[in-house]
Scaffold this active site. Structure first.
Site, PDB file in Angstrom:
ATOM      1  N   GLU A  58      93.039 108.988  77.974  1.00  0.00           N
ATOM      2  CA  GLU A  58      94.327 109.525  78.419  1.00  0.00           C
ATOM      3  C   GLU A  58      95.169 109.997  77.236  1.00  0.00           C
ATOM      4  O   GLU A  58      95.798 111.062  77.288  1.00  0.00           O
ATOM      5  CB  GLU A  58      95.098 108.463  79.213  1.00  0.00           C
ATOM      6  CG  GLU A  58      94.390 107.990  80.476  1.00  0.00           C
ATOM      7  CD  GLU A  58      93.525 106.763  80.248  1.00  0.00           C
ATOM      8  OE1 GLU A  58      93.407 105.948  81.182  1.00  0.00           O
ATOM      9  OE2 GLU A  58      92.970 106.591  79.135  1.00  0.00           O
TER      10      GLU A  58
ATOM     11  N   CYS B  29      95.185 101.555  80.720  1.00  0.00           N
ATOM     12  CA  CYS B  29      95.645 100.320  80.088  1.00  0.00           C
ATOM     13  C   CYS B  29      97.148 100.441  79.828  1.00  0.00           C
ATOM     14  O   CYS B  29      97.731 101.521  79.972  1.00  0.00           O
ATOM     15  CB  CYS B  29      94.885 100.082  78.780  1.00  0.00           C
ATOM     16  SG  CYS B  29      95.377 101.196  77.440  1.00  0.00           S
TER      17      CYS B  29
END
Length: 249
Positions: A130, A174
Site C-alpha cells: 500500500e 496493517c
C-alpha cells in the site's frame, strides 16, 4: 512480470469505473460457502513437509469485525490479489495493492498504479504494498492529497476538474499502511484477505500485538520503550511552521 516491473508506473485506463463491489447480503444462509479459486500449490519448502499447512479456502472473520462491509469482488480487487501472488513468485512478501484514479465528473477510471511488498527487495521495512502504491501515485501526480486531485495542480492529465483515488489491497492493511492511506486522504478502501488470514500458521504476519499496543498508554507498551523528552527547543519547528508561509499537506 507485472506492468510495474516492465518500467511503467501510471497505467492508462480510460474506461468507466464500475464502483466498489456491492455489499453481500447477510447474514449468510446455512451451508453458504465462500467462493474459492481452487489454487492449491505444491509444497516447495526445503523440508518438503507441508502436511500441517493446508491451503485455506475461506477468509477468517471474528467478533463481527467485518459486519456491514463484506462485499463481492471486481477487476481491481482481483488485480491486487494477482500482484500479491506475483510478489511471492518473485521472492517478495504476499501482499499487493492497486490505486485507481477516478475522474469525479466523467466517472472514468483515468489510470491506475499496481505495486507489491518490496521490503526484502529494497531493504526498506516500510515498503509495504500500500505504501509503495501511494508513493508512486503521489509522486507521479505531484500531489499530497489523493482524495481530491485538482486538474490544474496535477502533473498528469484528467478530463474533469477533480479526481479521486481508491485503494484496493490484497489483504487488510496493517496499522502503518492504514495510517498511510489516511494521510494520503484516500477516502475508499477495499481489501480481500483479513488480518486473521495474515496471522495463520505458516503465514505469520500478525498485527494483533501492534493493534493492542497502540491502545495502551506509552508506559504500558511492551514493544518499544518510549520517553517524552522535555527540551527547550521542542516547539521551535512548530512555532516556525505556524508563523511561516507554508505548503500545507
Amino acid at each position: 512480470m507485472s506492468e510495474r516491473d516492465e518500467g511503467l508506473t501510471a497505467i492508462p485506463c480510460g474506461e468507466p469505473y464500475e464502483g466498489e463491489p456491492p455489499l453481500l447480503d447477510g447474514p449468510r444462509e446455512p451451508g453458504w460457502l465462500q467462493p474459492w479459486s481452487g489454487f492449491d500449490p505444491h509444497c516447495t519448502r526445503a523440508d518438503h513437509d507441508c502436511s500441517r499447512l493446508p491451503s485455506q479456502t475461506a477468509n477468517i472473520k471474528t467478533a463481527g469485525a467485518y459486519d456491514g462491509i463484506e462485499c463481492g469482488g471486481n477487476r481491481w480487487a482481483e488485480m491486487a490479489a494477482a500482484e500479491a501472488r506475483l510478489s511471492v513468485d518473485q521472492g517478495g512478501g504476499p501482499f499487493g495493492a492497486v490505486i485507481v484514479q477516478v475522474d469525479d465528473e466523467t466517472g472514468a477510471a483515468i489510470r491506475y498504479w499496481r505495486n507489491r511488498n518490496r521490503v526484502t527487495a529494497t531493504f526498506d521495512p516500510t515498503a509495504h504494498a500500500e505504501v509503495c502504491a501511494i508513493r508512486d501515485a503521489a509522486r507521479e501526480l505531484g500531489v499530497y492529497n489523493l482524495g481530491r486531485i485538482a486538474r490544474d495542480e496535477a502533473r498528469l492529465p484528467q478530463a474533469g476538474a477533480t479526481s479521486t483515488c481508491i485503494l484496493y489491497a490484497s489483504a487488510e492493511p496493517c496499522p502503518m499502511c492504514y495510517g498511510a492511506i489516511y494521510w494520503a486522504r484516500i477516502p475508499r478502501l477495499v481489501f480481500a484477505a483479513t488480518r486473521y488470514d495474515a496471522a495463520v500458521q505458516g503465514v505469520e504476519f500478525s498485527d494483533e500485538a501492534l493493534y493492542r499496543e497502540l491502545s495502551l498508554p506509552y508506559r504500558d507498551r511492551p514493544g518499544i520503550r518510549a520517553r517524552q523528552a522535555t527540551i527547550p527547543t521542542s516547539l521551535d519547528a512548530f512555532n516556525l511552521w505556524k508563523r511561516s508561509e507554508i505548503v500545507p499537506y
